[in-house]
Design a protein around this motif. Structure first.
Motif, PDB file in Angstrom:
ATOM      1  N   LEU A  39      -0.209  14.320  -8.448  1.00 16.09           N
ATOM      2  CA  LEU A  39       0.689  13.447  -8.658  1.00 16.09           C
ATOM      3  C   LEU A  39       0.809  12.154  -8.833  1.00 16.09           C
ATOM      4  CD1 LEU A  39       3.572  14.971  -7.706  1.00 16.09           C
ATOM      5  CD2 LEU A  39       3.027  16.265  -9.534  1.00 16.09           C
ATOM      6  N   THR A  40      -0.102  11.371  -8.692  1.00 18.07           N
ATOM      7  CA  THR A  40      -0.104  10.289  -8.652  1.00 18.07           C
ATOM      8  C   THR A  40      -0.342   9.325 -10.124  1.00 18.07           C
ATOM      9  OG1 THR A  40      -0.855  10.048  -6.442  1.00 18.07           O
ATOM     10  CG2 THR A  40      -0.861   7.776  -8.366  1.00 18.07           C
ATOM     11  N   LYS A  41      -1.046  10.036 -10.726  1.00 16.55           N
ATOM     12  CA  LYS A  41      -1.734   8.936 -11.630  1.00 16.55           C
ATOM     13  C   LYS A  41      -0.434   9.636 -13.337  1.00 16.55           C
ATOM     14  CE  LYS A  41      -5.646  10.550 -11.910  1.00 16.55           C
ATOM     15  NZ  LYS A  41      -7.470  11.292 -12.299  1.00 16.55           N
TER      16      LYS A  41
ATOM     17  N   GLY B 139      -5.002   7.906  -2.358  1.00 13.58           N
ATOM     18  CA  GLY B 139      -4.232   9.938  -2.574  1.00 13.58           C
ATOM     19  C   GLY B 139      -3.331  10.538  -4.251  1.00 13.58           C
ATOM     20  N   GLY B 140      -3.031  11.813  -4.079  1.00 17.90           N
ATOM     21  CA  GLY B 140      -2.827  12.338  -5.282  1.00 17.90           C
ATOM     22  C   GLY B 140      -3.542  12.246  -6.947  1.00 17.90           C
ATOM     23  N   LEU B 141      -5.095  11.380  -6.694  1.00 12.60           N
ATOM     24  CA  LEU B 141      -6.262  12.041  -7.634  1.00 12.60           C
ATOM     25  C   LEU B 141      -7.204  13.337  -7.899  1.00 12.60           C
ATOM     26  CD1 LEU B 141      -7.720   8.148  -7.215  1.00 12.60           C
ATOM     27  CD2 LEU B 141      -5.018   8.814  -8.066  1.00 12.60           C
TER      28      LEU B 141
ATOM     29  N   ILE C 153       0.637  -1.581  -0.091  1.00  6.41           N
ATOM     30  CA  ILE C 153      -0.039  -0.141   0.060  1.00  6.41           C
ATOM     31  C   ILE C 153       0.906   1.026   0.187  1.00  6.41           C
ATOM     32  CG2 ILE C 153      -1.433   1.156   1.216  1.00  6.41           C
ATOM     33  CD1 ILE C 153      -2.563  -1.206   2.832  1.00  6.41           C
ATOM     34  N   ILE C 154       0.458   2.360  -1.003  1.00  4.08           N
ATOM     35  CA  ILE C 154       1.273   3.538  -0.698  1.00  4.08           C
ATOM     36  C   ILE C 154       0.407   4.903  -1.248  1.00  4.08           C
ATOM     37  CG2 ILE C 154       3.327   4.642  -2.775  1.00  4.08           C
ATOM     38  CD1 ILE C 154       4.146   2.412  -3.567  1.00  4.08           C
ATOM     39  N   ALA C 155       0.526   5.151   0.205  1.00  3.63           N
ATOM     40  CA  ALA C 155      -0.445   6.260   0.781  1.00  3.63           C
ATOM     41  C   ALA C 155       1.222   7.492   0.106  1.00  3.63           C
ATOM     42  CB  ALA C 155      -0.624   6.133   1.603  1.00  3.63           C
ATOM     43  N   VAL C 156      -0.495   8.432  -0.609  1.00  3.92           N
ATOM     44  CA  VAL C 156       0.696   9.416  -0.932  1.00  3.92           C
ATOM     45  C   VAL C 156       0.036  10.754  -0.086  1.00  3.92           C
ATOM     46  CG1 VAL C 156       0.962  11.067  -3.006  1.00  3.92           C
ATOM     47  CG2 VAL C 156       1.320   8.524  -3.257  1.00  3.92           C
TER      48      VAL C 156
ATOM     49  N   GLY D 233       5.432  11.505   0.371  1.00  2.00           N
ATOM     50  CA  GLY D 233       4.717  12.743  -0.079  1.00  2.00           C
ATOM     51  C   GLY D 233       4.527  13.284  -1.347  1.00  2.00           C
ATOM     52  N   ASP D 234       3.847  14.215  -1.769  1.00  2.03           N
ATOM     53  CA  ASP D 234       3.613  14.816  -2.890  1.00  2.03           C
ATOM     54  C   ASP D 234       5.043  15.336  -3.237  1.00  2.03           C
ATOM     55  OD1 ASP D 234       1.053  14.391  -2.277  1.00  2.03           O
ATOM     56  OD2 ASP D 234       0.949  16.219  -0.921  1.00  2.03           O
ATOM     57  N   ASN D 235       6.013  15.233  -3.679  1.00  2.00           N
ATOM     58  CA  ASN D 235       6.797  14.673  -4.719  1.00  2.00           C
ATOM     59  C   ASN D 235       7.256  13.770  -5.627  1.00  2.00           C
ATOM     60  OD1 ASN D 235       9.729  14.379  -5.535  1.00  2.00           O
ATOM     61  ND2 ASN D 235       9.710  15.725  -4.329  1.00  2.00           N
ATOM     62  N   ALA D 236       7.629  14.372  -7.144  1.00  5.40           N
ATOM     63  CA  ALA D 236       7.175  13.042  -8.315  1.00  5.40           C
ATOM     64  C   ALA D 236       8.457  12.099  -8.483  1.00  5.40           C
ATOM     65  CB  ALA D 236       7.309  13.787  -9.803  1.00  5.40           C
TER      66      ALA D 236
END
Length: 423
Positions: A76-78, A67-69, A5-8, A43-46
């Motif tokens: 940034l996830t997608k 997260g990140g959608l 599981i990767i929580a962003v 975190g929110d880092n590409a």
């Protein structure tokens, strides 16, 4: 199948919100027969998200993102996963139509960035969002499965239970689901219970046995993978029978409920009432009991007699019992007995429970921190008094004392229920 599981979300790393999504997803994946081996927060880092994908792909068969959608630039996830897989992003037209309709129906101008919520990775399957706007995504690439879910729990949970679970089942084939049963114990510590079950734990294969402890109670989770619930029950029942042989006197439930729930159920089954008188526990016994929905039918009420004056005025405990040379004192077995008996008489309840002792931080009446007496007075029967020597801080001592009193009351009620059944 192994999953990660990767929580962003940077807010998770800053501690601004708690990652409850990972707990929920781990439970749901286990029910589908998927073993979660790793949980990652990024975190929110590409760049760092791409590194997390690379690591996860090397050690798991399924990566589940939360997260990140959303519509903002830090969602940034997608984008990152599409770039990693060398795939494009396409508009999911039904989601786009839903977004446009929402804004137009409310007469609100739609900012262009909201279109990002309708994007999905090319070649994947859309996962419908029934409570929000961001479409989810399930896809397979180079032997690895990827599932993208929203971050807000109110959107993530329905998606996982609906479209997400359906997509996973279609990809899993013959994976057997995991079935578990929680056994709840009281009146015994985790290490003591583990010692009683050591041969079973050491020799476990299937089902598996895992102990979990929290203050005043211990849980055992018995788990197995099976093709049906009936098959799982047969396997689990056999293990539970072996556990009962070793620690059955402490097993109060085969579901995840606190012991006060079982106490109320036993009182209800015998149409009897309970009252309480508390000193060192400061009303915690009453709080736990009244936390049980519908407990007003069995619990008539209680008093917190924290000072000797209140013990005297509300419970008619003689001051000669509480103070003066040669007096037993408030912290004594005889005072505990009187408190239980008086509150039972005043309330006309069938049971009176009392607690008095030293929760700390310093000794009282020359008696050490952690010394607690509790008593159970039952209509028509002798009063039983019990002493405890507890460790820990104030809150821990209070909780352990109350749980010990609840356990002893449960034992009394269960024994009477057993006798009634045999008669």
């Amino acid at each position: 199948m192994k999953a990660e599981i990767i929580a962003v979300g940077t807010e998770l790393l800053l501690g601004q919100i708690v990652n409850t999504n990972a707990q929920f997803l781990s439970q749901k994946l286990a029910e589908l027969g998927v073993d979660v081996y790793f949980q990652t927060v990024v975190g929110d880092n590409a760049q760092r998200l791409r590194q997390a994908i690379e690591i996860g792909r090397g050690r798991a068969d399924l990566l589940v993102f939360t997260g990140g959608l959303g519509p903002t630039q830090d969602d940034l996830t997608k984008d990152v996963l599409a770039d990693y897989l060398n795939r494009g992003l396409i508009i999911h037209e039904p989601s786009m139509a839903q977004i446009e309709h929402l804004f137009s129906s409310r007469g609100i101008h739609m900012v262009e960035s909201n279109r990002r919520q309708a994007l999905m990775i090319e070649g994947g399957e859309p996962l419908e969002n029934t409570t929000g706007l961001a479409v989810g995504n399930g896809l397979s690439a180079d032997g690895t499965l990827y599932m993208l879910l929203p971050g807000p729990p109110k959107e993530m949970k329905p998606m996982m239970e609906g479209a997400g679970a359906a997509w996973l089942r279609s990809m899993l084939g013959g994976e057997q689901p995991l079935y578990s049963r929680i056994l709840k114990f009281a009146g015994i510590g985790e290490s003591t219970l583990e010692a009683k079950l050591l041969d079973l734990i050491d020799g476990q294969t299937d089902p598996t046995i895992a102990p979990y402890a929290k203050e005043g109670e211990v849980s055992i989770r018995v788990s197995t993978k099976a093709s049906s619930e009936a098959e799982a029950d047969r396997k689990i029942d056999d293990t539970v029978d072996k556990i009962k042989e070793r620690a059955g006197e402490h097993l109060y439930a085969q579901e995840d409920v606190p012991i006060e729930v079982q106490v109320i159920q036993l009182l209800r089954g015998s149409s009897r009432k309970l009252a309480s008188a508390e000193s060192c526990s400061g009303g915690l016994f009453a709080e736990l009991i009244t936390n049980v929905p519908g407990s007003s039918g069995e619990y008539v009420g209680g008093v917190v007699t924290y000072t000797n004056g209140m013990k005297h005025h509300l419970l008619s405990i003689p001051m000669t019992q509480l103070e003066g040379e040669g007096a037993p004192g408030a912290i004594s077995d005889s005072t505990a007995a009187l408190m239980a008996e008086r509150v039972r008489q005043i309330s006309d309840a069938d049971f009176g429970v009392s607690l008095t002792g030293v929760a700390g931080p310093s000794e009282s009446e020359g008696k050490p921190v952690g010394l607690v007496y509790f008593a159970i007075a039952e209509r028509g029967k002798p009063t039983s008094v019990h002493s405890l020597h507890l460790s820990g801080g104030r809150s821990i001592i209070r909780l352990r004392a109350v749980k010990a009193a609840l356990y002893r009351l449960w034992l009394t009620l269960r024994a009477e229920e057993t006798r009634a059944t045999e008669d």
